[in-house]
Design an enzyme around this catalytic site. Structure first.
Site, PDB file in Angstrom:
ATOM      1  N   GLU A   1      93.576  19.703  49.906  1.00  0.00           N
ATOM      2  CA  GLU A   1      94.612  20.687  50.253  1.00  0.00           C
ATOM      3  C   GLU A   1      94.296  22.082  49.729  1.00  0.00           C
ATOM      4  OE1 GLU A   1      95.206  17.609  49.216  1.00  0.00           O
ATOM      5  OE2 GLU A   1      96.742  16.705  50.477  1.00  0.00           O
TER       6      GLU A   1
ATOM      7  N   GLY B   1      96.732  13.846  53.195  1.00  0.00           N
ATOM      8  CA  GLY B   1      97.812  12.911  53.513  1.00  0.00           C
ATOM      9  C   GLY B   1      97.311  11.501  53.753  1.00  0.00           C
TER      10      GLY B   1
HETATM   11  N1  CO8 Z   1      94.267  17.540  61.210  1.00  0.00           N
HETATM   12  C1  CO8 Z   1      94.021  17.781  62.523  1.00  0.00           C
HETATM   13  N2  CO8 Z   1      92.855  17.519  63.127  1.00  0.00           N
HETATM   14  C2  CO8 Z   1      91.862  17.009  62.373  1.00  0.00           C
HETATM   15  C3  CO8 Z   1      92.035  16.738  61.010  1.00  0.00           C
HETATM   16  C4  CO8 Z   1      93.307  17.014  60.423  1.00  0.00           C
HETATM   17  N3  CO8 Z   1      93.577  16.748  59.146  1.00  0.00           N
HETATM   18  N4  CO8 Z   1      90.871  16.249  60.530  1.00  0.00           N
HETATM   19  C5  CO8 Z   1      90.006  16.214  61.559  1.00  0.00           C
HETATM   20  N5  CO8 Z   1      90.602  16.665  62.674  1.00  0.00           N
HETATM   21  C6  CO8 Z   1      90.016  16.806  64.014  1.00  0.00           C
HETATM   22  C7  CO8 Z   1      89.009  17.945  64.068  1.00  0.00           C
HETATM   23  O1  CO8 Z   1      89.667  19.192  64.217  1.00  0.00           O
HETATM   24  C8  CO8 Z   1      88.172  17.553  65.259  1.00  0.00           C
HETATM   25  O2  CO8 Z   1      88.872  17.878  66.418  1.00  0.00           O
HETATM   26  P1  CO8 Z   1      88.077  18.512  67.689  1.00  0.00           P
HETATM   27  O3  CO8 Z   1      87.118  17.436  68.110  1.00  0.00           O
HETATM   28  O4  CO8 Z   1      89.158  18.748  68.691  1.00  0.00           O
HETATM   29  O5  CO8 Z   1      87.392  19.739  67.201  1.00  0.00           O
HETATM   30  C9  CO8 Z   1      88.151  16.015  65.173  1.00  0.00           C
HETATM   31  O6  CO8 Z   1      89.244  15.662  64.322  1.00  0.00           O
HETATM   32  C10 CO8 Z   1      86.881  15.482  64.541  1.00  0.00           C
HETATM   33  O7  CO8 Z   1      86.709  16.111  63.298  1.00  0.00           O
HETATM   34  P2  CO8 Z   1      85.360  16.860  62.875  1.00  0.00           P
HETATM   35  O8  CO8 Z   1      84.610  17.329  64.080  1.00  0.00           O
HETATM   36  O9  CO8 Z   1      85.701  17.892  61.848  1.00  0.00           O
HETATM   37  O10 CO8 Z   1      84.561  15.643  62.201  1.00  0.00           O
HETATM   38  P3  CO8 Z   1      83.424  15.740  61.109  1.00  0.00           P
HETATM   39  O11 CO8 Z   1      82.841  14.378  61.002  1.00  0.00           O
HETATM   40  O12 CO8 Z   1      82.495  16.879  61.371  1.00  0.00           O
HETATM   41  O13 CO8 Z   1      84.192  16.088  59.734  1.00  0.00           O
HETATM   42  C11 CO8 Z   1      85.945  15.824  58.104  1.00  0.00           C
HETATM   43  C12 CO8 Z   1      85.050  15.154  59.171  1.00  0.00           C
HETATM   44  C13 CO8 Z   1      85.077  16.257  56.924  1.00  0.00           C
HETATM   45  C14 CO8 Z   1      86.945  14.777  57.645  1.00  0.00           C
HETATM   46  C15 CO8 Z   1      86.658  17.056  58.714  1.00  0.00           C
HETATM   47  O14 CO8 Z   1      87.253  16.688  59.939  1.00  0.00           O
HETATM   48  C16 CO8 Z   1      87.736  17.638  57.835  1.00  0.00           C
HETATM   49  O15 CO8 Z   1      87.424  18.309  56.857  1.00  0.00           O
HETATM   50  N6  CO8 Z   1      89.028  17.394  58.193  1.00  0.00           N
HETATM   51  C17 CO8 Z   1      90.151  17.958  57.505  1.00  0.00           C
HETATM   52  C18 CO8 Z   1      90.403  17.238  56.224  1.00  0.00           C
HETATM   53  C19 CO8 Z   1      91.567  17.852  55.488  1.00  0.00           C
HETATM   54  O16 CO8 Z   1      91.530  19.003  55.090  1.00  0.00           O
HETATM   55  N7  CO8 Z   1      92.622  17.063  55.278  1.00  0.00           N
HETATM   56  C20 CO8 Z   1      93.779  17.492  54.571  1.00  0.00           C
HETATM   57  C21 CO8 Z   1      94.779  18.045  55.509  1.00  0.00           C
HETATM   58  S1  CO8 Z   1      96.150  18.772  54.651  1.00  0.00           S
HETATM   59  C22 CO8 Z   1      97.062  17.460  54.177  1.00  0.00           C
HETATM   60  O17 CO8 Z   1      96.769  16.336  54.454  1.00  0.00           O
HETATM   61  C23 CO8 Z   1      98.294  17.766  53.405  1.00  0.00           C
HETATM   62  C24 CO8 Z   1      99.156  16.536  53.285  1.00  0.00           C
HETATM   63  C25 CO8 Z   1     100.525  16.874  52.889  1.00  0.00           C
HETATM   64  C26 CO8 Z   1     101.262  17.516  53.988  1.00  0.00           C
HETATM   65  C27 CO8 Z   1     102.678  17.674  53.611  1.00  0.00           C
HETATM   66  C28 CO8 Z   1     103.517  18.210  54.739  1.00  0.00           C
HETATM   67  C29 CO8 Z   1     103.779  19.652  54.621  1.00  0.00           C
END
Ligand code: CO8
Length: 257
Positions: free
Chosen positions: A133, A110
């Protein structure tokens, strides 16, 4: 509205909007969409704001929709969450002011979809891009399936959408996903200079460039050309008269709006 996630600072015709939820890498939740809808309304009304810059706080631009919020949703709630986001991003896309994404870090899911709804994208050399995704068993829900192929072509779009792979800023530049890549410390100065350049142009002309391109993209070619001619004509006896006169008189134009 009391803003918790979005911060805005406006000066010299440019509003810098920062998504500020760094503890969750600026992930997009319902509150974000409510705040963005409200802020877009405010920006539209404030005539002194000519150009908008959108960026993220910390190491992410936006790391996607909020997975923690989405995980409990039912089918109909998931669909509604998608529709809500698409509507907000449409508002950004059709805002009658240029919007530049200053992509400081992760622009994933997103978050990349948010950048795609902006008019221009400038990236830090540290930025990372992806549509992950499929890693979550999902597809994009904020129109990446539609905007991405139109912007970077089917092959590049399928590559990002089917592999879920993250690419760096240079790959994003090669694909046409971003217009420029700069060193991290140069990101905001570069984007602010770009915003000020645009803010100094004929304001009605800039507004109409966006209008004709955006509205024209929803039309067939002939209708888009007719819209262009109509808006082109509307600048005569108006801002265009001053701009052309200033050129012939070898002076800077004096814009009125
Ligand atoms: N949602 C919620 N929390 C998140 C997200 C997210 N997308 N991304 C990161 N966070 C949180 C982590 O859970 C973590 O929280 P906590 O400290 O409480 O454990 C905090 O942010 C820091 O993240 P990381 O520790 O994972 O940080 P890193 O530097 O190790 O990693 C990354 C960074 C690679 C970016 C990793 O956080 C990651 O892979 N994040 C998810 C990325 C992802 O998959 N994004 C796509 C999400 S789906 C989407 O966007 C669909 C859009 C359309 C939706 C339509 C509506 C239905």
């Amino acid at each position: 509205m009391n803003y918790e996630i979005l911060k805005m600072e406006a000066a010299d015709g440019v509003a810098v909007v920062t998504v500020s939820r760094p503890q969750a890498l600026n992930a997009l939740n319902t509150r974000f969409f409510q705040e963005m809808d409200s802020l877009l309304g405010e920006i539209a009304e404030r005539d002194e704001i000519k150009v908008v810059v959108l960026t993220g706080e910390g190491k992410a631009f936006v790391a996607g929709a909020d997975i923690a919020e989405m995980v409990h949703k039912t089918q109909s709630e998931g669909q509604a969450f998608s529709i809500m986001g698409q509507k907000t991003f449409r508002g950004l896309e059709f805002l009658e002011k240029p919007v530049i994404a200053a992509i400081n870090g992760f622009a994933l899911g997103g978050g990349l979809e948010l950048a795609l709804a902006c008019d221009l994208r400038i990236a830090s050399a540290k930025a990372k891009f992806g549509q992950p995704e499929v890693n979550l068993g999902l597809i994009p829900g904020y129109a990446a399936t539609q905007r991405l192929p139109r912007l970077i072509g089917l092959g590049n779009a399928f590559f990002l959408l089917m592999t879920g792979e993250m690419v760096g800023a240079e790959d994003a530049l090669r694909m046409g996903l971003v217009q420029k890549v700069v060193e991290p410390e140069q990101l905001l100065p570069t984007v602010l200079a770009l915003a000020k350049t645009i803010a100094a142009k004929g304001p009605k002309a800039v507004k109409l460039v966006k209008h004709v391109v955006r509205v024209g993209s929803l039309m067939d070619f002939e209708s888009g050309c007719a819209l262009e001619s109509e808006k082109f004509g509307s600048l005569f006896e108006n801002e265009g008269a001053e701009g052309m006169r200033a050129f012939l008189e070898k002076r800077a134009p004096k814009w009125t709006a």
